[in-house]
Design a protein around this motif. Sequence first.
Motif, PDB file in Angstrom:
ATOM      1  N   VAL A 484      -5.423  35.085  42.301  1.00 21.06           N
ATOM      2  CA  VAL A 484      -4.339  35.154  41.317  1.00 21.06           C
ATOM      3  C   VAL A 484      -3.179  34.274  41.791  1.00 21.06           C
ATOM      4  O   VAL A 484      -2.768  34.329  42.958  1.00 21.06           O
ATOM      5  N   LYS A 485      -2.631  33.486  40.870  1.00 22.50           N
ATOM      6  CA  LYS A 485      -1.503  32.607  41.192  1.00 22.50           C
ATOM      7  C   LYS A 485      -0.354  32.902  40.228  1.00 22.50           C
ATOM      8  O   LYS A 485      -0.581  33.277  39.067  1.00 22.50           O
ATOM      9  N   ILE A 486       0.855  32.707  40.701  1.00 28.14           N
ATOM     10  CA  ILE A 486       2.036  32.927  39.865  1.00 28.14           C
ATOM     11  C   ILE A 486       3.036  31.802  40.108  1.00 28.14           C
ATOM     12  O   ILE A 486       3.135  31.262  41.222  1.00 28.14           O
ATOM     13  N   ALA A 487       3.730  31.449  39.050  1.00 30.37           N
ATOM     14  CA  ALA A 487       4.778  30.418  39.146  1.00 30.37           C
ATOM     15  C   ALA A 487       6.010  30.928  38.411  1.00 30.37           C
ATOM     16  O   ALA A 487       5.906  31.696  37.447  1.00 30.37           O
ATOM     17  N   PHE A 488       7.198  30.523  38.874  1.00 31.82           N
ATOM     18  CA  PHE A 488       8.455  30.943  38.257  1.00 31.82           C
ATOM     19  C   PHE A 488       9.212  29.705  37.788  1.00 31.82           C
ATOM     20  O   PHE A 488       9.304  28.694  38.499  1.00 31.82           O
ATOM     21  N   SER A 489       9.748  29.811  36.584  1.00 37.85           N
ATOM     22  CA  SER A 489      10.570  28.710  36.070  1.00 37.85           C
ATOM     23  C   SER A 489      11.981  28.835  36.638  1.00 37.85           C
ATOM     24  O   SER A 489      12.343  29.839  37.258  1.00 37.85           O
ATOM     25  N   ARG A 490      12.781  27.811  36.437  1.00 40.21           N
ATOM     26  CA  ARG A 490      14.176  27.897  36.874  1.00 40.21           C
ATOM     27  C   ARG A 490      14.878  28.994  36.081  1.00 40.21           C
ATOM     28  O   ARG A 490      14.605  29.228  34.915  1.00 40.21           O
ATOM     29  N   GLY A 491      15.771  29.673  36.744  1.00 47.19           N
ATOM     30  CA  GLY A 491      16.490  30.770  36.120  1.00 47.19           C
ATOM     31  C   GLY A 491      16.884  31.789  37.165  1.00 47.19           C
ATOM     32  O   GLY A 491      16.709  31.585  38.374  1.00 47.19           O
ATOM     33  N   THR A 492      17.399  32.897  36.686  1.00 46.26           N
ATOM     34  CA  THR A 492      17.894  33.929  37.584  1.00 46.26           C
ATOM     35  C   THR A 492      16.945  35.116  37.645  1.00 46.26           C
ATOM     36  O   THR A 492      16.171  35.372  36.712  1.00 46.26           O
TER      37      THR A 492
END
Length: 655
Positions: A484-492
């Motif tokens: 399983v992989k996860i990515a986060f976009s820019r933000g808070t």
Amino acid sequence: MPNFNIGLSALTTSQHALEVISNNIANAGTEGYHRQRVHHAALPPTTIGRFRIQTGVETASIERIRNGVAEASLTTAISDSSNVSQLLTLERQIEAAFLNENTSLVEDLDRFYAEISSLSALPDESAQRVAVVEAGARLADTIREASNRLTELRSAIRFQLDIEFDGLNSQMQELSDLTETINLLDAQGVPANAELDQRDSLLTDIAERVGVSRSDLVNNQLNLRIGFNSISIGSRVNEFNLVQSQNGELGVTLDDSDTPIDLQSGKITALLEVYNSTLPRYQERLDTFARELMQKVDSVHATGLGPHGAFQNLTGTRSVPFFNRPLSESGIEFPVQAGELSISVTDPAGVRRTEVITIDPSVDTVSDVATRISSLGGLSANVNSNSGQLLISTISGYTFDFAGGIDSQPDITGVSGTSLPSLSGVYEGETNQNLTFEFSGSGEVGLTNDLFVDVYDSQGLFLTQLSIGDGYEAGTELEVVDGVKIAFSRGTVNDTEQFSTRVTAEPDETGVLAALGINSFFRGVGAGSIELDPSVNNDLDRFASGATSDSADTGNLFRFAALEDERTLPGGLTFGQYLNEITTEIGFEINANESLERSLESLKIRLEEDRDAYSGVDVNEELARLQQYQRSYEAAIRVIQVSDEILNELISIVN
């Protein structure tokens, strides 16, 4: 005065003897003929004066030479030999159903596995995808053909039994008629040798059909023992009846009795044994193989995807006879277990979410399953009241699948930050679970120091910590666990806030998809109805080779290949081992009966030789007797001539 009667008696008895001997020679090659022998006896003497003068000879009897013990043993051997020979013929036909001249079930099963293995190495080769589907279709056709052959053989046996019983009852009528003729001739004091030969020959024919033990009584009377039943042969004709019990088995009754009799040997016994026991056993084993194969392959296929991807609608290929009853009582062919069914729904924006419904087959009906599916956003399901099939469809723009795996976006309804997480990868875990992500620290993704995400499993156990603070490049995939992989976009993100997502290793814990034939590879419910599902046959891209629609995805192929070593069949056997056990078993039975047939044939030949040595005609011996009685005949003529000459001389003296 000379006595012509003495010469005439000698002439008559010699003539009788010559006729009997001639008949023996004429019938030297006649099957079942018993040699006959003339016995002579002196006529009572007459008294002339002080002397008693013999008056000649008479034919006392014409004996039929027969060894009762040897022939009784031969009758039993004929019954046993006929029984084994018939069994062997039928067993070879059963074997041919599994091992026909073009291919065998084992070979077609191995070919199916081999083509799947080849496709996993060349997933983008459309020709190899064709080969897999064709191998599956051929395997289904071979199974169905084997089942049809066994069914046709059972029908043929039923037809043959009707013929055998007609023939047997006709022979019993003929036996009764012969017995009456023999009794009548005995009452008249006339030898019934020819009729007795006919009776023995007829008993041999009867013995081939049913196991017969005979007891010869005085005055040519006869008792037969068929199985454990004694039958007196007389004017009353015994009739055998073929009857069918409530469980479909065939049995035999005698005359007006309702009690089945137990036959021990003969052709009919073999036919009944194969019809009632042997064939159903192999049909059941083939059905077990076919049902388990369909259930396992369809379970894998239903939870996979082909290049065409997810579905807008699916219709089950297997009907539920009583769809308003609990699944365990609905007449559904494949078992359904209690558990969860995962359905992944993709909305028009491409966001894929996994929904879960629970199924308890002891309570839930297929209509309940349809209702629960319909309660999920974007889906509609119902049961066709005529066919009992489940239909699943979507509203415009939505698709669905049962491939499980990973949702594209987690549920972030409880998160107040502006950074959006996205998931990817292929879940390699072995269990279904909910992964919980909890932020440790607040701030800007990729900028704030000491900003982390802690990951927990369904039991709340800590799995790993991911750094998304200073140094993390927004959008970069991070390894979570089990692929399983996860990515986060820019933000808070905000400290202690959580979101979760479901990862699915086993989308269908219940087996309901295979039971209902949803996105199945095969269609049918047993060996007699198995075939390749037309939707796969007509569109090769429907073959679910992967967990995604990517043609290079081979995830599902490994699940197919794993079935080769799965020990789910009775005895803890794999599919290949189970088929080999079936063919080995029938082969062993054939070998054993071939050996027994040779032994019984040798015994029968030896008993026939013993019978013929005692009762058969030795032409050389008969020719010697012929010459003996020819001289006796000539001597009797000379006696008559001498008597005639003496009488003429006496008459001339008187005159």
